[in-house]
Design a protein around this motif. Structure first.
Motif, PDB file in Angstrom:
ATOM      1  N   GLY A 166       8.921   6.059  -6.834  1.00  0.00           N
ATOM      2  CA  GLY A 166       8.614   4.655  -6.589  1.00  0.00           C
ATOM      3  C   GLY A 166       8.375   4.346  -5.122  1.00  0.00           C
ATOM      4  N   PHE A 167       8.389   5.373  -4.281  1.00  0.00           N
ATOM      5  CA  PHE A 167       8.101   5.177  -2.854  1.00  0.00           C
ATOM      6  C   PHE A 167       7.355   6.402  -2.339  1.00  0.00           C
ATOM      7  N   GLN A 168       6.783   6.272  -1.159  1.00  0.00           N
ATOM      8  CA  GLN A 168       5.939   7.326  -0.612  1.00  0.00           C
ATOM      9  C   GLN A 168       6.544   8.057   0.584  1.00  0.00           C
ATOM     10  N   ILE A 169       7.484   7.432   1.277  1.00  0.00           N
ATOM     11  CA  ILE A 169       8.035   8.008   2.511  1.00  0.00           C
ATOM     12  C   ILE A 169       9.552   7.905   2.487  1.00  0.00           C
ATOM     13  N   LEU A 170      10.226   9.019   2.788  1.00  0.00           N
ATOM     14  CA  LEU A 170      11.670   9.026   2.994  1.00  0.00           C
ATOM     15  C   LEU A 170      11.913   8.742   4.472  1.00  0.00           C
ATOM     16  N   GLY A 171      12.484   7.580   4.766  1.00  0.00           N
ATOM     17  CA  GLY A 171      12.582   7.112   6.140  1.00  0.00           C
ATOM     18  C   GLY A 171      13.772   7.655   6.901  1.00  0.00           C
ATOM     19  N   HIS A 172      13.550   7.920   8.168  1.00  0.00           N
ATOM     20  CA  HIS A 172      14.556   8.342   9.175  1.00  0.00           C
ATOM     21  C   HIS A 172      15.795   9.002   8.566  1.00  0.00           C
TER      22      HIS A 172
ATOM     23  N   ASP B  19       0.841  -1.203   0.000  1.00  0.00           N
ATOM     24  CA  ASP B  19       0.000   0.000   0.000  1.00  0.00           C
ATOM     25  C   ASP B  19       0.871   1.245   0.000  1.00  0.00           C
ATOM     26  N   PHE B  20       2.026   1.156   0.645  1.00  0.00           N
ATOM     27  CA  PHE B  20       2.984   2.266   0.638  1.00  0.00           C
ATOM     28  C   PHE B  20       4.361   1.702   0.935  1.00  0.00           C
ATOM     29  N   LEU B  21       5.369   2.491   0.590  1.00  0.00           N
ATOM     30  CA  LEU B  21       6.752   2.034   0.729  1.00  0.00           C
ATOM     31  C   LEU B  21       7.601   3.129   1.366  1.00  0.00           C
ATOM     32  N   ILE B  22       8.370   2.738   2.383  1.00  0.00           N
ATOM     33  CA  ILE B  22       9.375   3.614   2.987  1.00  0.00           C
ATOM     34  C   ILE B  22      10.721   3.294   2.348  1.00  0.00           C
ATOM     35  N   ALA B  23      11.461   4.316   1.969  1.00  0.00           N
ATOM     36  CA  ALA B  23      12.819   4.129   1.451  1.00  0.00           C
ATOM     37  C   ALA B  23      13.788   4.860   2.375  1.00  0.00           C
ATOM     38  N   SER B  24      14.801   4.130   2.858  1.00  0.00           N
ATOM     39  CA  SER B  24      15.766   4.677   3.813  1.00  0.00           C
ATOM     40  C   SER B  24      17.175   4.314   3.360  1.00  0.00           C
ATOM     41  N   VAL B  25      18.128   5.169   3.665  1.00  0.00           N
ATOM     42  CA  VAL B  25      19.526   4.843   3.381  1.00  0.00           C
ATOM     43  C   VAL B  25      20.089   4.090   4.581  1.00  0.00           C
ATOM     44  N   HIS B  26      20.320   2.790   4.407  1.00  0.00           N
ATOM     45  CA  HIS B  26      20.850   1.959   5.492  1.00  0.00           C
ATOM     46  C   HIS B  26      22.354   1.743   5.390  1.00  0.00           C
TER      47      HIS B  26
ATOM     48  N   PRO C 265      13.431  14.174  12.188  1.00  0.00           N
ATOM     49  CA  PRO C 265      14.507  15.150  12.048  1.00  0.00           C
ATOM     50  C   PRO C 265      14.367  16.295  13.046  1.00  0.00           C
ATOM     51  N   ARG C 266      15.344  17.199  13.015  1.00  0.00           N
ATOM     52  CA  ARG C 266      15.325  18.351  13.901  1.00  0.00           C
ATOM     53  C   ARG C 266      14.067  19.203  13.682  1.00  0.00           C
ATOM     54  N   LEU C 267      13.626  19.858  14.737  1.00  0.00           N
ATOM     55  CA  LEU C 267      12.421  20.675  14.644  1.00  0.00           C
ATOM     56  C   LEU C 267      12.551  21.764  13.589  1.00  0.00           C
ATOM     57  N   GLU C 268      13.745  22.350  13.459  1.00  0.00           N
ATOM     58  CA  GLU C 268      13.924  23.406  12.469  1.00  0.00           C
ATOM     59  C   GLU C 268      13.835  22.863  11.037  1.00  0.00           C
ATOM     60  N   VAL C 269      14.181  21.589  10.862  1.00  0.00           N
ATOM     61  CA  VAL C 269      14.025  20.946   9.552  1.00  0.00           C
ATOM     62  C   VAL C 269      12.548  20.749   9.238  1.00  0.00           C
ATOM     63  N   ILE C 270      11.806  20.259  10.212  1.00  0.00           N
ATOM     64  CA  ILE C 270      10.364  20.058  10.021  1.00  0.00           C
ATOM     65  C   ILE C 270       9.691  21.386   9.699  1.00  0.00           C
ATOM     66  N   ASP C 271      10.046  22.426  10.443  1.00  0.00           N
ATOM     67  CA  ASP C 271       9.457  23.743  10.211  1.00  0.00           C
ATOM     68  C   ASP C 271       9.760  24.249   8.803  1.00  0.00           C
ATOM     69  N   LEU C 272      11.016  24.134   8.379  1.00  0.00           N
ATOM     70  CA  LEU C 272      11.398  24.595   7.044  1.00  0.00           C
ATOM     71  C   LEU C 272      10.640  23.830   5.959  1.00  0.00           C
TER      72      LEU C 272
ATOM     73  N   VAL D 264       6.674  12.690  -2.115  1.00  0.00           N
ATOM     74  CA  VAL D 264       7.325  11.892  -1.072  1.00  0.00           C
ATOM     75  C   VAL D 264       7.251  12.641   0.254  1.00  0.00           C
ATOM     76  N   ALA D 265       6.772  11.947   1.273  1.00  0.00           N
ATOM     77  CA  ALA D 265       6.682  12.511   2.614  1.00  0.00           C
ATOM     78  C   ALA D 265       7.958  12.219   3.388  1.00  0.00           C
ATOM     79  N   VAL D 266       8.323  13.111   4.281  1.00  0.00           N
ATOM     80  CA  VAL D 266       9.490  12.923   5.145  1.00  0.00           C
ATOM     81  C   VAL D 266       9.018  12.345   6.472  1.00  0.00           C
ATOM     82  N   GLU D 267       9.674  11.303   6.912  1.00  0.00           N
ATOM     83  CA  GLU D 267       9.236  10.624   8.128  1.00  0.00           C
ATOM     84  C   GLU D 267       9.633  11.383   9.390  1.00  0.00           C
ATOM     85  N   ILE D 268       8.664  11.566  10.272  1.00  0.00           N
ATOM     86  CA  ILE D 268       8.926  11.978  11.650  1.00  0.00           C
ATOM     87  C   ILE D 268       9.138  10.685  12.426  1.00  0.00           C
TER      88      ILE D 268
END
Length: 259
Positions: free
Chosen positions: A132-138, A97-104, A198-205, A187-191
């Protein structure tokens, strides 16, 4: 905004400790109404799901039905890696239904610490361009710091190391540069609860740039599903609202998760 959802949860089929039966009990205790199961499906990752797609889907669908009977809506997610060529999905992955993509991990040798994090950023930049994915993970949490000899002895020490590297190499200017591509690709950024990132200032920006966000604990055990400290701080300290939050949709016609 109430947070009765969690779109980053692992089971015993990847690197989590919970069976589907144990997970259902934990979800009820945590008071969740929506969740996404996001086991690892990643080429070359030792704890990627090893059972067949048919077996996994059979067990997942039984769990989903039981959860639905308890008033919990369950989505089939997955977490895969981002590498130099984009997604690292293996063959035979289920219809997400959705896919998280993270750099491991970051491949190869690097002349300097700066080169290492430049490549990390490049994986993300190329990944969100390809989609090809919906969420950028951590993006600032659980960073691949081992090749730099910066593991830390405890969970808290590792998080402190990650905050140092994030502040130094994942700058606000860099986030501003990728924000238009994030918006265009959807693509959404994961909280990420477990790493408080991520840092609060990143989320705000990013929020001011029109980027959406997803929320996940990245739970591997039942006690982690109860955590809400970071998301509570985010909601108290930023202007984030319901419209900024990604919610998955049921797949249509069983199509695999692509954009």
């Amino acid at each position: 905004m109430g947070v009765d959802f969690d779109f980053h949860i692992h089971t015993v089929f990847s690197d989590g400790s919970m069976s589907f039966e144990e997970l259902l009990t934990a979800l009820k205790r945590a008071g969740l109404s929506k969740c996404g199961i996001t086991d690892h499906f990643e080429t070359g990752l030792p704890h990627s799901v090893a059972v067949s797609e048919a077996n996994y889907m059979d067990l997942f669908n039984r769990f989903k039905k039981e959860a639905g009977n308890s008033g919990i809506e369950v989505f089939l997610g997955g977490e895969t890696g981002l590498g130099p060529d984009g997604l690292m999905l293996p063959t035979g992955a289920p219809p997400f239904d959705f896919l998280i993509a993270s750099v491991h991990r970051v491949n190869g040798r690097h002349k300097s610490e700066s080169d290492y994090w430049r490549e990390y950023r490049t994986y993300i930049e190329r990944g969100i361009e390809k989609g090809g994915f919906q969420i950028l993970g951590h993006v600032e949490g659980y960073l691949p710091t081992a090749p730099l000899g910066a593991n830390g002895g405890t969970f808290d020490e590792r998080r402190e190391i990650e905050r140092y590297y994030a502040a130094k190499y994942l700058t606000l200017d860099w986030y501003a540069s990728i924000a238009p591509t994030l918006v265009k690709s959807g693509v959404a950024v994961e909280i990420h609860e477990m790493s408080s990132s991520p840092r609060l200032e990143v989320i705000d920006l990013l929020q001011r740039k029109g980027v959406r966000f997803s929320y996940g604990t990245d739970s591997h055990g039942p006690e982690q599903l109860m955590k809400r400290e970071f998301i509570t701080r985010v909601l108290n300290c930023t202007r984030l609202n319901e419209a900024d939050i990604f919610k998955p949709e049921k797949r249509r016609g069983g199509a695999r998760c692509t954009r």
